[in-house]
Design an enzyme around this catalytic site. Structure first.
Site, short mmCIF file in Angstrom:
data_model
loop_
_atom_site.label_atom_id
_atom_site.label_comp_id
_atom_site.label_asym_id
_atom_site.label_seq_id
_atom_site.Cartn_x
_atom_site.Cartn_y
_atom_site.Cartn_z
N ARG A 128 0.01 10.58 -3.73
CA ARG A 128 0.48 10.78 -5.11
C ARG A 128 1.97 11.07 -5.16
NH1 ARG A 128 -2.59 14.87 -8.39
NH2 ARG A 128 -2.16 16.29 -6.65
N ASP A 164 3.93 3.30 3.45
CA ASP A 164 3.67 2.66 4.74
C ASP A 164 3.89 3.65 5.88
OD1 ASP A 164 3.37 0.32 3.24
OD2 ASP A 164 5.43 -0.32 3.61
#
Length: 311
Positions: free
Chosen positions: A230, A262
């Site tokens: 988040r 990532d």
């Protein structure tokens, strides 16, 4: 040491060169990127034995991508080289308000043909069953044909039967799909073959129109391990039905959030596959992402990353 294979696409990236601009032309810097590739680089830097699965051409840029992987310690034995072809390309453009736009040329990229040939699918399955885990994303799914995607799902089902963990980041990019419904169907099918889902709440809102934690819990209740990223808000973990919240410390000097998700994935998986708890793995993922967002680019220089991690 755990062994992980990432499946996806590496593209040529052109971005505005920070110190050179002429009135009559743009000066661009060339690099290479892709969501699962970015994660692979950081997983390898964190000590996880990492291999990459994709298709590339026989051009100089494909050769440079292979060399970059070798330099990062990423295995390339499962990369298919296709004669007369070249990787996809995208350009980053800075808008007047400081945001970034992305323009893609990837329709002829050989990575779009992953798992499209039966013999190649069998070969990849035979190789992948020697790994502890397989990692892929919604972008991996989006670039495939329906038939190739089903071949991938069939392989993943068999791999899980042999004890290989399947890890998935939905990474929803609307422009890669014909319709949102197509994406929803593919994601739902993929999650049936998933052991660890690394999702982003913003993507959930974009794809499903639902950005609530409770909505995600209900939608993915069959998953044994769910991670909800988040951004600057605390990370939500739901493992075997138990929910935990992991704090995300504030970062004052944020330069570029490209690749933050990532990198989080890399930190999470490097720790989790080494036996750490989900909570400790999430903290490690956050620590890695904090380093990257304080520098420009999705894949920062190795020395900068290592200094940030060890500092």
């Amino acid at each position: 040491m755990a062994r992980i294979a990432a499946i996806g696409e590496v593209m040529v990236e052109l971005s505005p060169y920070p110190t050179a601009q002429e009135e009559t032309r743009e000066i661009m810097a060339l690099s290479y990127a892709g969501d699962t590739y970015n994660t692979s680089v950081y997983m390898s830097r964190l000590g996880l034995e990492t291999h990459y699965v994709t298709r590339l051409g026989d051009d100089p840029y494909s050769e440079q991508i292979i060399q970059r992987m070798h330099d990062e310690g990423i295995g390339t034995d499962m990369i298919e080289r296709v004669a007369g072809r070249s990787p996809g390309l995208y350009i980053i453009r800075n808008t007047p308000d400081g945001e970034r736009e992305f323009f893609y040329w990837r329709r002829e990229a050989p990575a779009r043909e992953l798992f499209s040939e039966p013999n190649e699918s069998v070969r990849l399955y035979n190789q992948l069953q020697e790994f502890n885990a397989v990692y892929l994303s919604g972008i991996t799914l989006a670039i495939m044909t329906d038939t190739a995607r089903q071949s991938l799902f069939d392989a993943l089902a068999k791999l899980r039967g042999k004890g290989v963990k399947v890890i998935f980041d939905s990474n929803y990019r609307p422009r890669l799909w014909n319709t949102a419904k197509d994406a929803q169907n593919a994601m739902q099918a993929m999650l049936k073959h998933t052991d660890i889902a690394l999702l982003t709440l913003d993507d959930e809102q974009l794809l499903w129109g639902d950005d609530s934690i409770e909505g995600c819990k209900k939608r993915y209740q069959a998953l044994s391990e769910l991670v909800l990223k988040r951004g600057a808000e605390e990370t939500v973990l739901i493992v075997d039905g138990e929910e935990q919240r992991v704090p995300v410390p504030k970062v004052d000097n944020v330069i570029d959030t490209t690749g933050a998700g990532d990198t989080f994935n890399a930190g999470y998986l490097a720790a989790r596959l080494d036996g750490a708890s989900a909570e400790a793995a999430a903290a490690n993922g956050t620590r890695c992402a904090r380093v990257v967002i304080q520098h420009r680019g999705g894949v920062i220089e190795k020395t900068l990353f290592e200094a940030g991690i060890n500092g």
